[in-house]
Design a protein around this motif. Structure first.
Motif, short mmCIF file in Angstrom:
data_model
loop_
_atom_site.label_atom_id
_atom_site.label_comp_id
_atom_site.label_asym_id
_atom_site.label_seq_id
_atom_site.Cartn_x
_atom_site.Cartn_y
_atom_site.Cartn_z
N SER A 1 0.81 -1.22 0.00
CA SER A 1 0.00 0.00 0.00
C SER A 1 0.84 1.27 0.00
CB SER A 1 -0.92 0.01 1.23
OG SER A 1 -1.82 -1.07 1.20
N ILE A 2 2.16 1.13 0.16
CA ILE A 2 3.03 2.30 0.23
C ILE A 2 3.23 2.87 -1.19
CG2 ILE A 2 5.31 3.16 0.85
CD1 ILE A 2 5.47 0.71 2.78
N PRO A 3 2.81 4.11 -1.43
CA PRO A 3 2.94 4.67 -2.78
C PRO A 3 4.35 5.18 -3.07
CG PRO A 3 1.84 6.26 -1.34
CD PRO A 3 2.12 5.04 -0.50
N VAL A 4 4.97 4.60 -4.08
CA VAL A 4 6.32 5.01 -4.50
C VAL A 4 6.31 5.13 -6.02
CG1 VAL A 4 8.79 4.52 -4.42
CG2 VAL A 4 7.30 3.68 -2.58
N SER A 5 6.75 6.28 -6.54
CA SER A 5 6.75 6.48 -7.99
C SER A 5 7.82 5.62 -8.65
CB SER A 5 7.00 7.95 -8.32
OG SER A 5 8.34 8.31 -8.02
N ASP A 6 7.66 5.41 -9.95
CA ASP A 6 8.66 4.63 -10.70
C ASP A 6 10.02 5.30 -10.66
OD1 ASP A 6 6.72 2.78 -11.35
OD2 ASP A 6 6.30 3.66 -13.33
N GLU A 7 10.02 6.65 -10.70
CA GLU A 7 11.29 7.38 -10.70
C GLU A 7 12.04 7.17 -9.38
OE1 GLU A 7 8.44 9.73 -13.34
OE2 GLU A 7 8.35 8.64 -11.44
N VAL A 8 11.32 7.26 -8.26
CA VAL A 8 11.96 7.06 -6.96
C VAL A 8 12.41 5.61 -6.81
CG1 VAL A 8 11.60 7.07 -4.46
CG2 VAL A 8 10.77 8.98 -5.86
N ILE B 1 15.74 5.21 -8.57
CA ILE B 1 16.88 5.71 -7.79
C ILE B 1 17.22 4.73 -6.67
CG2 ILE B 1 17.55 7.47 -6.09
CD1 ILE B 1 17.87 8.61 -8.77
N CYS B 2 16.19 4.21 -6.00
CA CYS B 2 16.42 3.27 -4.89
C CYS B 2 17.09 1.99 -5.36
CB CYS B 2 15.09 2.95 -4.20
SG CYS B 2 14.41 4.33 -3.25
N GLU B 3 16.64 1.46 -6.49
CA GLU B 3 17.22 0.23 -7.02
C GLU B 3 18.65 0.46 -7.50
OE1 GLU B 3 14.58 -1.20 -10.00
OE2 GLU B 3 12.95 -1.64 -8.57
N LEU B 4 18.89 1.62 -8.06
CA LEU B 4 20.21 1.94 -8.58
C LEU B 4 21.24 2.07 -7.47
CD1 LEU B 4 21.86 2.77 -11.16
CD2 LEU B 4 21.21 5.13 -10.64
N GLU C 1 16.26 2.81 0.48
CA GLU C 1 14.90 2.36 0.79
C GLU C 1 14.01 3.59 0.77
OE1 GLU C 1 12.41 -0.54 3.77
OE2 GLU C 1 14.52 -0.13 4.18
N ALA C 2 12.97 3.57 -0.06
CA ALA C 2 12.11 4.74 -0.23
C ALA C 2 11.53 5.22 1.09
CB ALA C 2 10.98 4.42 -1.22
N MET C 3 11.25 4.31 2.01
CA MET C 3 10.66 4.68 3.29
C MET C 3 11.60 5.56 4.12
SD MET C 3 7.54 3.42 3.87
CE MET C 3 7.25 2.86 5.55
N ALA C 4 12.90 5.53 3.84
CA ALA C 4 13.87 6.30 4.61
C ALA C 4 14.29 7.59 3.90
CB ALA C 4 15.11 5.45 4.90
N LEU C 5 13.81 7.80 2.67
CA LEU C 5 14.18 9.01 1.93
C LEU C 5 13.39 10.22 2.42
CD1 LEU C 5 14.53 7.83 -1.79
CD2 LEU C 5 16.35 8.41 -0.18
N ALA C 6 14.03 11.38 2.38
CA ALA C 6 13.39 12.61 2.87
C ALA C 6 12.28 13.08 1.93
CB ALA C 6 14.44 13.71 2.99
N ASN C 7 11.32 13.75 2.54
CA ASN C 7 10.21 14.38 1.82
C ASN C 7 10.10 15.82 2.32
OD1 ASN C 7 8.72 11.68 0.78
ND2 ASN C 7 9.36 11.42 2.91
N GLU C 8 9.52 16.70 1.51
CA GLU C 8 9.32 18.08 1.95
C GLU C 8 7.91 18.59 1.63
OE1 GLU C 8 10.99 19.90 3.91
OE2 GLU C 8 12.86 18.75 4.04
N GLY C 9 7.03 17.66 1.24
CA GLY C 9 5.64 18.04 1.00
C GLY C 9 4.74 16.84 1.14
N THR C 10 5.18 15.92 1.99
CA THR C 10 4.46 14.67 2.23
C THR C 10 4.29 14.51 3.73
OG1 THR C 10 5.46 13.64 0.29
CG2 THR C 10 4.54 12.15 1.94
#
Length: 329
Positions: free
Chosen positions: A241-248, A251-254, A258-267
């Motif tokens: 259920s965690i929404p992660v864009s293809d672009e993010v 970057i995570c796979e590259l 882990e997307a859950m640990a990446l910073a956000n500034e409007g979420t």
């Protein structure tokens, strides 16, 4: 802890250690002990917060340090149900900074103040010798009028549902791609945005709000772990259920992030009464279609966050450690 490292600014485990062992220890008081995004003062009528911004690069896809400096402090106020009203602005400028760069940053700040209906009423300016800072650092402090009282990350229970306002990790991924010169030929951009309009929409809709927190340094992972400990609960998250864009995701796979640990500034992450969760989701989707219900509260593992995979397996989602991306905000 003998010396301060970059990891102590990560919004995760080391950052919490620094704050608790140095600053909380020295400044201990009942307001500070609540560990909210903003202090609630004056009998619950005002919210008060401060933040500093050192992001590199100064300009990135979707925003710049000026917009970020207004969003960051105004969003902290909004997370306590407060309408941003008055801000201070202090800047430390490196000699040699191009005035056109400064004008562009200040213009972004002015535009974002208008989004919030807030004004800068005081400030300070320092210019330091070349090499003393990297171009410009900004501090903003804000006061907001609380519109919805009682929001607290210390009061979450099994009667609450956990939501996220949009797809996660866009800011962290954008900063890294910009800093490293990675051209992915995509629409990846920072999620940097003022959140008060969404909070106001939730309040106006009569949603029963327990807690709100913007998922900045340390990402959604840090928010959920802090909530689990503060409210003495277990938060169970459905990974699918965690929404992660293809672009993010790219970057995570590259890079092994882990997307859950990446910073956000409007979420932001929400704890909403179970009976209002679906209604809250509908309100959030008016701004971001990717808003999602991601979890629930249980007593399974008190103080922990459990990630439930689509294959029926479980693992703990730990507080981020180390420093993936210094100077993210």
């Amino acid at each position: 802890m003998k010396t301060i490292t970059l990891a102590h600014g990560n919004g995760g485990q080391e950052n919490n250690e620094l704050i608790s062992k140095v600053f909380y220890k020295a400044f201990k008081n009942d307001i500070l002990d609540k560990s909210e995004d903003a202090a609630v003062i004056e009998n619950g009528n005002l919210a008060f917060s401060t933040d500093s911004f050192t992001v590199s690069p100064l300009f990135f896809n979707g925003a710049d340090i000026g917009k970020l400096a207004i969003c960051g402090t105004c969003n902290d106020l909004a997370m306590m149900g407060a309408k941003p009203k008055y801000l201070t602005c202090s800047v430390i400028i490196e000699e040699g900074l191009d005035k056109r760069t400064l004008d562009k940053i200040v213009k972004s700040m002015k535009e974002e103040l208008e989004v919030n209906g807030a004004v800068v009423v005081s400030g300070d300016t320092k210019v330091v010798p070349k090499g003393s800072v990297d171009k410009i650092f900004i501090n903003t402090t804000g006061i907001g009028q609380i519109q919805y009282k009682g929001i607290s990350s210390n009061n979450i229970t099994s009667e609450d549902t956990i939501l996220v306002s949009r797809d996660i990790g866009a800011h962290g991924a954008t900063i890294f791609a910009s800093r490293e010169g990675i051209d992915m030929n995509t629409n990846l951009k920072s999620d940097c945005a003022s959140l008060y309009p969404q909070v106001k929409a939730l309040i106006d809709s009569g949603i029963k709000i327990t807690a709100l927190r913007d998922a900045t340094r340390g990402g959604v992972s840090a928010v959920l772990n802090e909530w689990a400990k503060q409210s003495n609960i277990c938060i169970e998250v459905e990974e699918a259920s965690i929404p992660v864009s293809d672009e993010v995701n790219g970057i995570c796979e590259l890079l092994g992030f882990e997307a859950m640990a990446l910073a956000n500034e409007g979420t932001f992450v929400l704890a909403i009464k179970n009976e209002d969760a679906q209604k809250a989701l509908e309100v959030l989707k008016q701004t971001n279609e990717t808003a999602s219900i991601i979890g629930s509260v249980s007593a399974e593992h008190i103080g922990k966050v459990v990630l439930n995979s689509a294959w029926g397996t479980k693992r703990f989602l730990e507080l981020p450690t180390g420093e993936l991306l210094p100077r993210i905000c």
